[in-house]
Write a protein that holds these residues in place. Sequence first.
Motif, PDB file in Angstrom:
ATOM      1  N   MET A 139       0.827  -1.206   0.000  1.00  0.00           N
ATOM      2  CA  MET A 139       0.000   0.000   0.000  1.00  0.00           C
ATOM      3  C   MET A 139       0.864   1.260   0.000  1.00  0.00           C
ATOM      4  O   MET A 139       0.498   2.269  -0.594  1.00  0.00           O
ATOM      5  N   SER A 140       2.004   1.196   0.670  1.00  0.00           N
ATOM      6  CA  SER A 140       2.870   2.365   0.768  1.00  0.00           C
ATOM      7  C   SER A 140       3.744   2.536  -0.476  1.00  0.00           C
ATOM      8  O   SER A 140       4.445   3.532  -0.597  1.00  0.00           O
ATOM      9  N   GLY A 141       3.722   1.538  -1.373  1.00  0.00           N
ATOM     10  CA  GLY A 141       4.539   1.618  -2.575  1.00  0.00           C
ATOM     11  C   GLY A 141       5.958   1.113  -2.370  1.00  0.00           C
ATOM     12  O   GLY A 141       6.789   1.210  -3.264  1.00  0.00           O
ATOM     13  N   MET A 142       6.237   0.582  -1.199  1.00  0.00           N
ATOM     14  CA  MET A 142       7.587   0.099  -0.902  1.00  0.00           C
ATOM     15  C   MET A 142       7.817  -1.320  -1.407  1.00  0.00           C
ATOM     16  O   MET A 142       8.939  -1.802  -1.413  1.00  0.00           O
ATOM     17  N   MET A 143       6.745  -1.990  -1.848  1.00  0.00           N
ATOM     18  CA  MET A 143       6.861  -3.358  -2.338  1.00  0.00           C
ATOM     19  C   MET A 143       5.826  -3.542  -3.443  1.00  0.00           C
ATOM     20  O   MET A 143       4.692  -3.099  -3.315  1.00  0.00           O
ATOM     21  N   SER A 144       6.222  -4.199  -4.516  1.00  0.00           N
ATOM     22  CA  SER A 144       5.273  -4.424  -5.606  1.00  0.00           C
ATOM     23  C   SER A 144       4.515  -5.726  -5.381  1.00  0.00           C
ATOM     24  O   SER A 144       4.861  -6.521  -4.518  1.00  0.00           O
ATOM     25  N   ASP A 145       3.487  -5.957  -6.189  1.00  0.00           N
ATOM     26  CA  ASP A 145       2.666  -7.154  -6.026  1.00  0.00           C
ATOM     27  C   ASP A 145       3.443  -8.447  -6.229  1.00  0.00           C
ATOM     28  O   ASP A 145       3.150  -9.448  -5.614  1.00  0.00           O
ATOM     29  N   LEU A 166      13.280 -11.818  -2.874  1.00  0.00           N
ATOM     30  CA  LEU A 166      13.408 -11.435  -4.279  1.00  0.00           C
ATOM     31  C   LEU A 166      13.987 -10.031  -4.404  1.00  0.00           C
ATOM     32  O   LEU A 166      14.846  -9.774  -5.246  1.00  0.00           O
ATOM     33  N   ASP A 167      13.560  -9.128  -3.542  1.00  0.00           N
ATOM     34  CA  ASP A 167      14.087  -7.763  -3.567  1.00  0.00           C
ATOM     35  C   ASP A 167      15.584  -7.753  -3.280  1.00  0.00           C
ATOM     36  O   ASP A 167      16.344  -7.055  -3.949  1.00  0.00           O
ATOM     37  N   LYS A 168      16.031  -8.549  -2.296  1.00  0.00           N
ATOM     38  CA  LYS A 168      17.461  -8.620  -1.988  1.00  0.00           C
ATOM     39  C   LYS A 168      18.241  -9.186  -3.172  1.00  0.00           C
ATOM     40  O   LYS A 168      19.331  -8.709  -3.498  1.00  0.00           O
ATOM     41  N   ALA A 169      17.699 -10.215  -3.808  1.00  0.00           N
ATOM     42  CA  ALA A 169      18.366 -10.816  -4.965  1.00  0.00           C
ATOM     43  C   ALA A 169      18.462  -9.811  -6.113  1.00  0.00           C
ATOM     44  O   ALA A 169      19.491  -9.742  -6.800  1.00  0.00           O
ATOM     45  N   LYS A 170      17.420  -9.040  -6.309  1.00  0.00           N
ATOM     46  CA  LYS A 170      17.438  -8.021  -7.374  1.00  0.00           C
ATOM     47  C   LYS A 170      18.506  -6.964  -7.093  1.00  0.00           C
ATOM     48  O   LYS A 170      19.190  -6.507  -8.004  1.00  0.00           O
ATOM     49  N   VAL A 171      18.649  -6.579  -5.839  1.00  0.00           N
ATOM     50  CA  VAL A 171      19.672  -5.591  -5.473  1.00  0.00           C
ATOM     51  C   VAL A 171      21.063  -6.160  -5.709  1.00  0.00           C
ATOM     52  O   VAL A 171      21.937  -5.500  -6.276  1.00  0.00           O
ATOM     53  N   ARG A 172      21.285  -7.436  -5.286  1.00  0.00           N
ATOM     54  CA  ARG A 172      22.597  -8.072  -5.515  1.00  0.00           C
ATOM     55  C   ARG A 172      22.909  -8.150  -7.003  1.00  0.00           C
ATOM     56  O   ARG A 172      24.027  -7.866  -7.429  1.00  0.00           O
ATOM     57  N   LYS A 173      21.916  -8.520  -7.812  1.00  0.00           N
ATOM     58  CA  LYS A 173      22.120  -8.629  -9.259  1.00  0.00           C
ATOM     59  C   LYS A 173      22.451  -7.265  -9.857  1.00  0.00           C
ATOM     60  O   LYS A 173      23.374  -7.137 -10.669  1.00  0.00           O
ATOM     61  N   ALA A 174      21.706  -6.237  -9.454  1.00  0.00           N
ATOM     62  CA  ALA A 174      21.956  -4.888  -9.979  1.00  0.00           C
ATOM     63  C   ALA A 174      23.355  -4.411  -9.601  1.00  0.00           C
ATOM     64  O   ALA A 174      24.062  -3.819 -10.433  1.00  0.00           O
ATOM     65  N   ASN A 175      23.771  -4.678  -8.363  1.00  0.00           N
ATOM     66  CA  ASN A 175      25.125  -4.294  -7.938  1.00  0.00           C
ATOM     67  C   ASN A 175      26.190  -5.039  -8.731  1.00  0.00           C
ATOM     68  O   ASN A 175      27.199  -4.454  -9.128  1.00  0.00           O
ATOM     69  N   ALA A 176      25.992  -6.334  -8.959  1.00  0.00           N
ATOM     70  CA  ALA A 176      26.953  -7.122  -9.736  1.00  0.00           C
ATOM     71  C   ALA A 176      27.033  -6.608 -11.175  1.00  0.00           C
ATOM     72  O   ALA A 176      28.125  -6.460 -11.732  1.00  0.00           O
TER      73      ALA A 176
END
Length: 163
Positions: free
Chosen positions: A107-113, A119-129
Amino acid sequence: MKKSSKKLDKIGQLGPFFELDKRRQKAVILLFEDELTDEEIAKNVQRRRSTLDNWKNDDKFKAAQEQYKKLVVKKDFESKALRELVNLLNAKSEMVRLQTAITILKMSGMMSDNSTPELDKAKVRKANAEADIARWRADELTGKNKSDDSTVLVDDIGDVEDE
């Protein structure tokens, strides 16, 4: 018009409902309140029933109905629903508490459906790599990586042909 309807007319929002003329807005409100027949609504907005039928089939009018419904629901129920969610954060069930926290974050927009904390942590690790690799390649092209020891980037995921 009901009390909540009058307040919504004054918020100065943008969108299809607020782009309609006053007669069509009133028709949207009366249709939402569902207390009058279509014949009575048409008479109330000083139009024929066939005109109201035409409006109801118009895409912009339909979009205005959807927007109005969301505005009323948001105004009348959003804060009550959020208070109930906050209370559920103290539920006995860990699963209820987790689902509640996820709902509040969405609801706050901090997480998508389609998002989970893992998954969010994995996406951050992938983006950093990927950023590290892009930086290394840029440095390689500009000669910043020159040294006696050379690092070779190998793509071992590519197609492998049989020997």
